[in-house]
Scaffold this motif. Sequence first.
Motif, mmCIF file in Angstrom:
data_model
loop_
_atom_site.group_PDB
_atom_site.id
_atom_site.type_symbol
_atom_site.label_atom_id
_atom_site.label_comp_id
_atom_site.label_asym_id
_atom_site.label_seq_id
_atom_site.Cartn_x
_atom_site.Cartn_y
_atom_site.Cartn_z
ATOM 1 N N ILE A 70 0.969 -1.150 0.111
ATOM 2 C CA ILE A 70 0.101 -0.052 0.059
ATOM 3 C C ILE A 70 1.104 1.319 -0.063
ATOM 4 C CG2 ILE A 70 -1.731 1.339 1.425
ATOM 5 C CD1 ILE A 70 -2.873 -1.268 2.352
ATOM 6 N N MET A 71 1.918 1.086 0.716
ATOM 7 C CA MET A 71 2.729 2.501 0.761
ATOM 8 C C MET A 71 3.391 2.500 -0.661
ATOM 9 S SD MET A 71 2.928 3.878 3.769
ATOM 10 C CE MET A 71 4.581 4.832 3.553
ATOM 11 N N LEU A 72 3.990 1.584 -1.263
ATOM 12 C CA LEU A 72 4.416 1.799 -2.566
ATOM 13 C C LEU A 72 3.568 2.409 -3.662
ATOM 14 C CD1 LEU A 72 6.320 -1.492 -2.868
ATOM 15 C CD2 LEU A 72 7.497 0.638 -2.608
ATOM 16 N N ALA A 73 2.119 1.937 -3.582
ATOM 17 C CA ALA A 73 1.158 2.480 -4.274
ATOM 18 C C ALA A 73 0.876 3.894 -4.007
ATOM 19 C CB ALA A 73 -0.202 1.671 -4.212
ATOM 20 N N MET A 74 0.963 4.056 -2.768
ATOM 21 C CA MET A 74 0.561 5.625 -2.475
ATOM 22 C C MET A 74 1.695 6.518 -2.877
ATOM 23 S SD MET A 74 -1.196 4.962 1.498
ATOM 24 C CE MET A 74 -1.320 6.692 1.716
ATOM 25 N N GLN A 75 2.985 5.986 -2.867
ATOM 26 C CA GLN A 75 4.165 6.907 -3.402
ATOM 27 C C GLN A 75 4.158 6.988 -4.886
ATOM 28 O OE1 GLN A 75 7.766 5.202 -2.053
ATOM 29 N NE2 GLN A 75 7.009 4.826 -0.007
ATOM 30 N N SER A 76 3.289 6.372 -5.695
ATOM 31 C CA SER A 76 3.457 6.303 -7.145
ATOM 32 C C SER A 76 2.539 7.417 -7.793
ATOM 33 C CB SER A 76 3.066 4.903 -7.634
ATOM 34 O OG SER A 76 1.765 4.575 -7.398
ATOM 35 N N ASN A 77 1.439 7.675 -7.022
ATOM 36 C CA ASN A 77 0.680 8.551 -7.876
ATOM 37 C C ASN A 77 -0.238 9.311 -6.539
ATOM 38 O OD1 ASN A 77 -2.206 9.199 -9.085
ATOM 39 N ND2 ASN A 77 -0.758 9.091 -10.668
ATOM 40 N N LEU A 78 -0.478 10.696 -6.589
ATOM 41 C CA LEU A 78 -1.408 11.324 -5.762
ATOM 42 C C LEU A 78 -3.044 10.828 -5.866
ATOM 43 C CD1 LEU A 78 -1.757 13.799 -3.910
ATOM 44 C CD2 LEU A 78 -2.020 15.227 -5.990
ATOM 45 N N VAL A 79 -3.172 10.451 -7.074
ATOM 46 C CA VAL A 79 -4.744 10.109 -7.084
ATOM 47 C C VAL A 79 -4.866 8.818 -6.180
ATOM 48 C CG1 VAL A 79 -6.517 9.184 -8.859
ATOM 49 C CG2 VAL A 79 -5.182 11.387 -9.361
ATOM 50 N N ILE A 80 -4.016 7.963 -6.467
ATOM 51 C CA ILE A 80 -4.021 6.511 -5.802
ATOM 52 C C ILE A 80 -3.869 6.615 -4.334
ATOM 53 C CG2 ILE A 80 -2.786 4.384 -5.617
ATOM 54 C CD1 ILE A 80 -2.100 4.393 -8.587
ATOM 55 N N SER A 81 -2.959 7.556 -4.033
ATOM 56 C CA SER A 81 -2.753 8.066 -2.557
ATOM 57 C C SER A 81 -4.106 8.368 -1.811
ATOM 58 C CB SER A 81 -1.574 8.808 -2.302
ATOM 59 O OG SER A 81 -1.472 9.202 -0.932
ATOM 60 N N LEU A 82 -4.759 9.367 -2.387
ATOM 61 C CA LEU A 82 -6.292 9.950 -1.913
ATOM 62 C C LEU A 82 -7.278 8.746 -1.991
ATOM 63 C CD1 LEU A 82 -6.168 13.512 -3.585
ATOM 64 C CD2 LEU A 82 -5.669 12.769 -1.346
ATOM 65 N N GLY A 83 -7.135 7.965 -3.083
ATOM 66 C CA GLY A 83 -8.176 6.882 -3.099
ATOM 67 C C GLY A 83 -7.826 5.872 -2.065
ATOM 68 N N MET A 84 -6.508 5.215 -1.633
ATOM 69 C CA MET A 84 -6.309 4.453 -0.807
ATOM 70 C C MET A 84 -6.559 5.135 0.777
ATOM 71 S SD MET A 84 -4.542 1.968 -1.458
ATOM 72 C CE MET A 84 -3.666 1.057 -2.913
ATOM 73 N N VAL A 85 -6.400 6.273 1.006
ATOM 74 C CA VAL A 85 -7.102 6.916 2.191
ATOM 75 C C VAL A 85 -8.333 6.662 2.403
ATOM 76 C CG1 VAL A 85 -7.128 9.038 3.548
ATOM 77 C CG2 VAL A 85 -4.884 8.407 2.236
ATOM 78 N N GLY A 86 -9.136 7.096 1.457
ATOM 79 C CA GLY A 86 -10.553 7.195 1.335
ATOM 80 C C GLY A 86 -11.108 5.851 1.415
ATOM 81 N N ALA A 87 -10.571 4.768 0.708
ATOM 82 C CA ALA A 87 -10.805 3.301 1.004
ATOM 83 C C ALA A 87 -10.666 2.865 2.469
ATOM 84 C CB ALA A 87 -10.215 2.382 -0.105
ATOM 85 N N LEU A 88 -9.423 2.942 2.811
ATOM 86 C CA LEU A 88 -9.029 2.488 4.273
ATOM 87 C C LEU A 88 -9.883 3.183 5.385
ATOM 88 C CD1 LEU A 88 -5.109 2.202 3.714
ATOM 89 C CD2 LEU A 88 -6.788 0.250 3.663
#
Length: 224
Positions: A70-88
Amino acid sequence: MSFTDAIKKSVLEGFDAGNLTTSHIIVVLMAAVALGLFIYGVYRTTTKSGFYNRSFNKSLAIMPVITAGIMLAMQSNLVISLGMVGALSIVRFRNAVKDSGDLAYLFWSISMGIITGAGLFEIAIILSILVTILVVVLDLLPTFKAPCILVVSADSTAEEKAVVACVSKFASKAKVRSRNVTKNGTEWIFEMQTKEEAKLVKAVSAANGVISVNLMTHDGEVRF
């Protein structure tokens, strides 16, 4: 360049997918796997729970890998980072942690995933070593045995002094915590510490007027 553009540039530069090469991803995930297996071994060796929960221990080993991904995915893209925060943020865990020690292991496992996902391998290794040493040292510290509870029921012919004297022969710091007097007799509740439970029960049972003797012990720990 305006102030707003500078802020946008600095934020977007923090999400550079070009730095996430295949080799870097593999190294991060393998480090998370190694730390997860290490936590698995420490928990299996040091846990003092009455029933060993293998499923929980496997979760401790898997969680660093998932968190690192999850940390690697969040580092790759701002949109994915915000989506991860919302999903979790909408995830709810209903399983209650029965042992407070398990909560520490759970937090340790999640922390290893976050730290390795950020690429801070030295911190993860040093922290794991220190936590393991702390767990072992605290586990080796001596603990005192918790007091026992002795319940003595007797008829009207029994004398309290005789019963107390009999209890004091085999128990240290025996104190009468409760007296229940009825027409048929008396019931005493003693709080004490003893290493000769069988001899104590046998001696008190043989006292004059004693009807029944119940000795209750538990696995609790005192605070000194």
